[in-house]
Write an enzyme that holds these catalytic residues in place. Structure first.
Site, PDB file in Angstrom:
ATOM      1  N   CYS A 125       0.849  -1.193   0.000  1.00 45.17           N
ATOM      2  CA  CYS A 125       0.000   0.000   0.000  1.00 45.17           C
ATOM      3  C   CYS A 125       0.888   1.249   0.000  1.00 45.17           C
ATOM      4  CB  CYS A 125      -0.966  -0.048   1.168  1.00 45.17           C
ATOM      5  SG  CYS A 125      -2.318   1.157   1.062  1.00 45.17           S
ATOM      6  N   ASP A 183      -7.942  -3.371  -8.032  1.00 40.29           N
ATOM      7  CA  ASP A 183      -7.599  -2.405  -6.993  1.00 40.29           C
ATOM      8  C   ASP A 183      -8.108  -1.024  -7.385  1.00 40.29           C
ATOM      9  OD1 ASP A 183      -6.441  -0.674  -5.182  1.00 40.29           O
ATOM     10  OD2 ASP A 183      -4.440  -1.555  -5.315  1.00 40.29           O
ATOM     11  N   HIS A 214      -7.153  -4.620  -3.705  1.00 36.46           N
ATOM     12  CA  HIS A 214      -6.180  -3.944  -2.866  1.00 36.46           C
ATOM     13  C   HIS A 214      -6.027  -4.711  -1.549  1.00 36.46           C
ATOM     14  CE1 HIS A 214      -3.785  -0.480  -1.713  1.00 36.46           C
ATOM     15  NE2 HIS A 214      -4.371  -0.488  -0.530  1.00 36.46           N
TER      16      HIS A 214
END
Length: 245
Positions: A125, A183, A214
């Site tokens: 991330c 994502d 994600h």
């Protein structure tokens, strides 16, 4: 390998940075991986990821990426309150402060008797972005970046022209870029922008797009994909053994 864990408060240009160190519980020198967390800092899934990497023969450093903005030891919950706080932190800390953190981590690693002089970076991330950003440092030999956010959108604070995408040409180490096609944080257009920039500057990189959402590496929550996560760990370990050892 069996691993051991230590806590260190590392001096940086912007204050003490609590860092958890994971390493093989045996004699020898090992290459270092700086492992950058999500906005939530060192949650249980991050602990497990770091332990997995250390168990394959690396020293793994997990810094508190927002140490300037929180009390030492802060871990945010995977809920709306934690998400809002973490996002506020990422929008408040300039990339230049992350750069000085990375240098402090490199200097710390190279001062340890059990570390070799080789250092890599990995993250998920925003941590994927920070691993990419860390690769601007010539001491970082390689970076494994999992669904890195905010590179394509230039939404993290920094001096004009110092955003990570614009600085891509300064990266000398090898990159692995991994994105989930489902994502929403890094759209198809965003991925294309990053890919084109890497091609433009003739970067040394591997590009992977997988059918995942994600945070598919996070082993808590409904988006976790265990099969893909295992593949990524194996690829990361092989990558770091090659570029660091």
């Amino acid at each position: 390998m069996i691993t051991t864990t230590e806590i260190h408060d590392i001096k940086t240009a912007t204050g003490l940075m609590r860092t958890t160190l994971y390493r093989p519980d045996t004699k020898g020198q090992f290459a270092t991986i700086i492992f950058y967390s999500e906005i939530f800092q060192q949650t249980a899934p991050i602990v497990r990821s770091a332990a997995i990497l250390a168990g394959h023969g690396f020293v793994v450093l997990v810094p508190e990426v927002f140490h300037e903005l929180n009390p030492i030891g802060t871990v945010l919950a995977y809920d709306d309150v934690g998400k809002d706080k973490g996002n506020a932190d990422k929008w408040a800390k300039p990339l230049e402060q992350h750069d000085s953190d990375t240098q402090a981590l490199v200097d710390f690693a190279r001062a340890q008797s059990f570390c070799s002089d080789k250092v890599g970076a990995m993250g998920v991330c925003i941590g994927g972005h920070l691993a990419y950003r860390a690769a601007l440092n010539p001491d970082i030999s390689g970076a494994f970046c999992l669904y890195p956010t905010d590179i394509h959108s230039n939404t993290l604070p920094c001096k004009e022209g110092n955003d990570s995408l614009a600085r891509t040409g300064s990266i000398k180490g090898e990159l692995v870029m991994v994105f989930g096609k489902q994502d929403p944080h890094v759209t198809k257009e965003g991925r294309k922008l990053i890919y084109q920039k890497l091609e433009q500057v003739n970067a040394n990189f591997t590009w992977l797009e997988v059918n995942a959402q994600h945070a598919f590496m996070r082993d808590e929550g409904e988006r976790f994909d265990a099969a893909l996560a295992l593949q990524m760990y194996l690829q990361a370990v092989a990558f770091f053994h090659r570029v660091l050892n």
